[in-house]
Design a protein around this motif. Sequence first.
Motif, PDB file in Angstrom:
ATOM      1  N   ILE A  80       0.839  -1.059   0.110  1.00  0.00           N
ATOM      2  CA  ILE A  80      -0.060  -0.130   0.208  1.00  0.00           C
ATOM      3  C   ILE A  80       0.833   1.402   0.169  1.00  0.00           C
ATOM      4  CG2 ILE A  80      -1.861  -1.129   1.144  1.00  0.00           C
ATOM      5  CD1 ILE A  80      -1.265   0.320   3.687  1.00  0.00           C
ATOM      6  N   LEU A  81       2.204   1.290   0.347  1.00  0.00           N
ATOM      7  CA  LEU A  81       2.969   2.361   0.240  1.00  0.00           C
ATOM      8  C   LEU A  81       3.789   2.380  -0.943  1.00  0.00           C
ATOM      9  CD1 LEU A  81       4.120   2.745   4.103  1.00  0.00           C
ATOM     10  CD2 LEU A  81       2.087   3.906   2.715  1.00  0.00           C
ATOM     11  N   ARG A  82       4.064   1.220  -1.373  1.00  0.00           N
ATOM     12  CA  ARG A  82       5.251   1.214  -2.535  1.00  0.00           C
ATOM     13  C   ARG A  82       4.466   0.601  -3.854  1.00  0.00           C
ATOM     14  NH1 ARG A  82      10.836  -0.692   0.475  1.00  0.00           N
ATOM     15  NH2 ARG A  82      11.145   1.469   1.474  1.00  0.00           N
ATOM     16  N   GLY A  83       3.498   0.252  -3.663  1.00  0.00           N
ATOM     17  CA  GLY A  83       2.483  -0.517  -4.947  1.00  0.00           C
ATOM     18  C   GLY A  83       3.416  -1.736  -5.572  1.00  0.00           C
ATOM     19  N   VAL A  84       4.020  -2.464  -4.637  1.00  0.00           N
ATOM     20  CA  VAL A  84       4.683  -3.745  -4.913  1.00  0.00           C
ATOM     21  C   VAL A  84       3.540  -4.584  -5.282  1.00  0.00           C
ATOM     22  CG1 VAL A  84       6.093  -5.579  -4.011  1.00  0.00           C
ATOM     23  CG2 VAL A  84       6.796  -3.082  -3.494  1.00  0.00           C
ATOM     24  N   SER A  85       3.881  -5.538  -6.081  1.00  0.00           N
ATOM     25  CA  SER A  85       2.992  -6.622  -6.913  1.00  0.00           C
ATOM     26  C   SER A  85       3.510  -8.048  -6.270  1.00  0.00           C
ATOM     27  CB  SER A  85       2.588  -6.644  -7.996  1.00  0.00           C
ATOM     28  OG  SER A  85       2.008  -5.486  -8.409  1.00  0.00           O
ATOM     29  N   LEU A  86       2.765  -8.852  -5.930  1.00  0.00           N
ATOM     30  CA  LEU A  86       3.229 -10.393  -5.659  1.00  0.00           C
ATOM     31  C   LEU A  86       2.535 -11.289  -6.721  1.00  0.00           C
ATOM     32  CD1 LEU A  86       5.039 -12.258  -3.891  1.00  0.00           C
ATOM     33  CD2 LEU A  86       3.016 -12.365  -2.419  1.00  0.00           C
ATOM     34  N   LEU A  87       3.281 -12.038  -7.642  1.00  0.00           N
ATOM     35  CA  LEU A  87       2.748 -12.713  -8.576  1.00  0.00           C
ATOM     36  C   LEU A  87       2.815 -14.393  -8.320  1.00  0.00           C
ATOM     37  CD1 LEU A  87       3.639 -11.301 -11.854  1.00  0.00           C
ATOM     38  CD2 LEU A  87       1.682 -10.580 -10.542  1.00  0.00           C
ATOM     39  N   GLY A  88       1.797 -15.025  -7.903  1.00  0.00           N
ATOM     40  CA  GLY A  88       1.969 -16.489  -7.827  1.00  0.00           C
ATOM     41  C   GLY A  88       2.329 -17.113  -9.167  1.00  0.00           C
ATOM     42  N   ILE A  89       3.344 -17.993  -9.099  1.00  0.00           N
ATOM     43  CA  ILE A  89       3.773 -18.833 -10.342  1.00  0.00           C
ATOM     44  C   ILE A  89       3.320 -20.487 -10.060  1.00  0.00           C
ATOM     45  CG2 ILE A  89       5.440 -19.429 -11.825  1.00  0.00           C
ATOM     46  CD1 ILE A  89       4.863 -16.728 -11.810  1.00  0.00           C
ATOM     47  N   ASP A  90       2.650 -20.824 -10.810  1.00  0.00           N
ATOM     48  CA  ASP A  90       2.079 -22.482 -10.622  1.00  0.00           C
ATOM     49  C   ASP A  90       2.505 -23.191 -12.157  1.00  0.00           C
ATOM     50  OD1 ASP A  90       1.031 -25.072  -9.953  1.00  0.00           O
ATOM     51  OD2 ASP A  90      -0.601 -24.327 -11.399  1.00  0.00           O
TER      52      ASP A  90
END
Length: 335
Positions: free
Chosen positions: A265-275
């Motif tokens: 919420i402060l840096r707009g980081v995205s976490l992408l799950g890989i399957d």
Amino acid sequence: MDTTTQFKALVVEKTADKQFVREVRQRSIDDLPPGDLVVRVHYSSLNYKDALSATGHPGVTRQFPHTPGIDAAGEVVACDSGAFAPGDRVIVTGYDLGMETDGGFGQYIRIPSAWAVPLPEGLSLRESMALGTAGLTAALSVLGLERAGVTPDRGEILVTGATGGVGSIAVAILAAAGYRVTASTGKEFEEEYLRELGATEVIGREELTAGAEKALLAERWAGAVDVVGGPTLAAVLKSVKYGGVVTCCGLVGSPDLPVNVYPFILRGVSLLGIDSVQASPGIRREVWQRLAGAWKPAGLAGMVTECSLQGLEVMIQTILHGGITGRVVVNLLES
């Protein structure tokens, strides 16, 4: 096709509660599960999931006797659906192969034809298993970064668990694609190996996680490929630059993620799950084409240790104890 054809396979047998034995046995195609595609396996590979299956981990395999091996590459013997012709060379990874369906540690597999993809030009069957599920997962991770707009000019890309199968190949793919790669590992004595793969810097696990008890860390990474999970992934998320992207595909460190919401919420980081297990046939074909071309690791041969079916027991114990660097290819032709 003669379904009584005999072949060799590693078979895991449950002898008592939590007790399992492994041995190479003669089997026949009649013993295999139903499926419209029969493949003569030339090569497989050893993954951590295979070692878990081979030692009876109930989260991977519950039905025994069983033949592990989540990867297989070989030649089509018969295909009832018409999707392939005899002699076609194919790659099979993921889905249920080697979990509850007898897998690539046997000289033949019988599976649904939808599980297979054609071997692309530019890649041999052995090379495809030097990559295997690890290579597919690494490539899906890099593709995730690319599609999220993390281009080489954005800055450094971090790879955690960099001496393992996924990590090693991710370092090599990223370097081949023009990214500046920092490799993180608990095996700092492998620095030369990682630099040969294309890493411009190698850092230890302790350096990466130093100060991770803080809400946020100094911004450094434009993106990251994480195969460790747990506190390592939490530290990575806290140190990614504004708008950065982290892909997540492993849990060797821990399945838990002790992190707050500040990176998001402060840096707009995205976490992408890989399957890679259920990835669609279309995305598999695209990724394998890229792995046969521009993303083919220059040092692929140097990542590989080869063994036979008879040599698998030693390798299974080694990978369970964290002693494998790079990839293990299983040669079914010489077994």
